[in-house]
Scaffold this active site. Structure first.
Site, PDB file in Angstrom:
ATOM      1  N   GLU A  39       0.946  -1.163  -0.006  1.00 20.96           N
ATOM      2  CA  GLU A  39      -0.031  -0.070   0.058  1.00 20.96           C
ATOM      3  C   GLU A  39       0.996   1.080  -0.234  1.00 20.96           C
ATOM      4  OE1 GLU A  39      -2.894   0.006   3.223  1.00 20.96           O
ATOM      5  OE2 GLU A  39      -3.531   2.161   2.623  1.00 20.96           O
ATOM      6  N   ARG A 264       4.514 -13.642   9.176  1.00 22.57           N
ATOM      7  CA  ARG A 264       5.163 -12.284   9.195  1.00 22.57           C
ATOM      8  C   ARG A 264       6.649 -12.409   9.534  1.00 22.57           C
ATOM      9  NH1 ARG A 264       3.266  -6.646   9.154  1.00 22.57           N
ATOM     10  NH2 ARG A 264       1.359  -7.011   8.153  1.00 22.57           N
ATOM     11  N   LYS A 274       4.431   0.279   9.534  1.00 19.27           N
ATOM     12  CA  LYS A 274       4.424   1.665   9.032  1.00 19.27           C
ATOM     13  C   LYS A 274       4.116   2.512   9.857  1.00 19.27           C
ATOM     14  CE  LYS A 274       3.276   0.170   5.008  1.00 19.27           C
ATOM     15  NZ  LYS A 274       2.425  -0.108   3.698  1.00 19.27           N
TER      16      LYS A 274
END
Ligand code: ATP
Ligand code: MG
Length: 550
Positions: A39, A264, A274
């Protein structure tokens, strides 16, 4: 004659699933297609390196394709600045995408598919607020409550949805929901919102849209339209897979992309979301997204960490389904191992102390191996002389037991040069040592030592008259140790994570190209850079794992 399909050997559970699909005749190896789906709302971090390793790596293995797919369904947070940075980071890591595309490229089709779902009675326009929807979703143990708007006819829904698109309603006034099952055990399947109203300017489509599809609805469609066969994502999407599959089945996708989740990457003492990284930047805790202490790819690059070492790290930690946390020291070990094989050696002093060899006159040049682990690397010449600089910590007035560096009457070898004996020192008015006075043993020259004297310690030096001043920067982890893991990062900040010293370097370091990594003997791996006239030696990784000691 039919060609036999050669299936590569699987090395992880994702490849096993793909191999089963190939064996079942669903696709050929070279048809494997993945996508890396950032994103564009921030910079990539080392967790994304793992995602790239999985997505690009899997496609490469089968001779298939991996797209760069920007998931830009969230216009208020996304920026072109991030798109450009993401592209640069992927290239730096060494990957090439087959095609670059954006969720917004597909907004028209995504919208048409929503009309189709409405006409088939599979979606409805709901007037509940986001708050009300949340409050009627139920819990893990209790079913949700059906929306009073659930019974609208397809015609009414279509009219309202078109009005939403035309801008007739304010943000949040209405939304489009999939008509599933408010009693479904999986909360994600309880009539999830698939379109929302948002009067925001999108960084690519401008003001064309005031309704935007939700991620869970848009993602399977974008995967399908790109031809993705295996949609690889992290474990938090596992509970969303039924919805991913519902979208594909309801819209008749054939072949339907298959979502596979993997764990992850988490690293101790490192924040990798982020949202947090952004906070560090905005609160001025670091110099920017590319601060050498940041776990962003631009930070690693700026730190001087080679991309090959990051790829190697990703390969070694492997791809698994189970969540785990990797030690930061393991990442450092990969970097160190790579640099040990690839970086030239040189001498630099972090905290210089003058050393004078009282019985040495003249000067000579000594040969040093550029990299002793690499026979072909060759040698460099270093000027030796009467006036040298050594590391302040290599001299002690009050040496602990087994101190094999310089002390009163002690001997030490100056790297690749002579053995010297400490005869005395000078101090300033406060008693601080300002100069060490030594005599050298002329027969002890490295390579032709006939002195018979044994020096247990070897220390590095630079020539005080033929060196360059260098600012030395050393780094520690931004966060204090893992015992604090439960706390907010602001309470875990290591205030000492950047330290700056006025050091000195052999001229060879100043001649090297900007950004060249070196092993500073007995000190660590550093990269060279210049700021104006100033030479800066910036730490990449320490020589030993001193992380756990601190
Ligand atoms: P963050 O939580 O840091 O904001 P994100 O998941 O929102 O990360 P995206 O830009 O949506 O970031 O991620 C792009 C891809 O990278 C996704 O497929 C995501 O699952 C993956 N990814 C993100 N963080 C990690 C990580 N720590 N380890 C492995 N993959 C990751
Ligand atoms: Mg995300």
């Amino acid at each position: 004659m039919e060609e036999k399909t050669v299936i590569p050997e699987a090395t992880n559970f994702i490849e096993q699933i793909i191999n089963e699909d190939i064996a079942a005749g669903k696709l050929r190896p070279e048809q494997v297609q993945t996508r890396f789906p950032p994103e564009p709302n921030g910079y990539l971090h080392v967790g994304h390196a793992k995602s790239m390793f999985v997505n690009f790596g899997t496609a490469l293995k089968y001779g298939g394709k991996c797209n760069l797919f920007f998931d830009d369904t969230n216009p208020s947070k996304e920026k072109t600045e991030f798109v450009d940075a993401i592209r640069a980071d992927i290239h730096w890591l060494g990957y090439e995408w087959a095609r670059e595309c954006y969720a917004s490229d597909f907004f028209d089709t995504i919208y048409e598919f929503a009309e189709r779902l409405i006409l088939e009675g599979k979606a409805f326009v709901c007037d509940l607020s986001a708050e009300e929807i949340k409050n009627t979703r139920g819990t893990l143990t209790e079913p949700g409550i059906e929306s009073p708007y659930r019974g609208r006819t397809p015609e009414e829904n279509l009219k309202l949805f078109r009005e939403m698109k035309a801008g007739k309603y304010a943000d949040g006034e209405k939304c489009l929901r999939a008509k599933l099952d408010m009693a479904a055990p999986n909360v994600n399947m309880r009539d999830p919102v698939i379109y929302r109203i948002l009067h925001a300017t999108h960084h690519r489509t401008g003001d064309k849209w005031c309704i935007y599809p939700m991620y869970d609805y848009a993602h399977p469609i974008c995967d399908y339209l790109q031809g993705v066969t295996h949609s690889l994502c992290t474990l938090e999407f596992e509970d969303h897979r039924p919805l991913y599959d519902w979208v594909g089945i309801s819209l008749g996708f054939d072949p339907k992309p298959r979502q596979i989740e993997f764990a992850r990457l988490n690293i101790t003492n490192t924040v990798m979301s982020k949202r947090y990284l952004k906070k560090l930047v905005e609160e001025g805790k670091v110099h920017g997204w590319d601060d050498p202490r940041m776990p962003t790819l631009s930070g690693l690059r700026n730190r001087g960490i080679p991309a090959a070492a990051v790829r190697d790290f990703c390969a070694r930690i492997g791809i698994a389904k189970a969540q785990s946390e990797c030690e930061y020291s393991y990442f450092e070990a990969c970097v160190r191992e790579y640099l040990n094989a690839h970086a030239e050696r040189a001498m630099g002093i972090v905290d210089p102390l003058p050393l004078t060899i009282t019985n040495y006159e003249g000067e000579e040049e000594l040969d040093f191996d550029k990299n002793p682990t690499d026979e072909g690397a060759g040698t460099r010449r270093v000027k030796f002389g009467k006036h040298l600089l050594i590391e302040r910590s290599d001299f002690s007035l009050d040496p602990p037991p087994k101190y094999f560096r310089l002390k009163k009457d002690g001997v030490v070898r100056l790297k690749n040069a002579y053995i010297v004996r400490c005869d005395g020192w000078n101090t300033d008015e406060n008693g601080n040592v300002t100069e060490v006075l030594c005599s050298y043993i002329p027969e002890s020259r490295s390579g032709s030592d006939t002195s018979g004297i044994k020096a247990k310690g070897v220390i590095q030096w630079v020539n005080a008259e033929a060196c360059v001043p260098a600012e030395v920067r050393q780094y520690e982890s931004l966060l204090r140790d893992a015992d604090y893991a439960g706390q907010d990062f602001s309470e875990r900040m290591n205030e000492n994570s950047e330290r700056i010293f006025a050091g000195a370097a052999e001229p060879y370091l100043a001649e090297a190209a900007e950004g060249t990594p070196f092993q500073l003997l007995r000190t660590g791996y550093y990269k060279t850079c210049t700021e104006g006239e100033k030479l800066v030696l910036s730490e990449i990784v320490s020589l030993k794992d001193n992380f756990n000691k601190k």
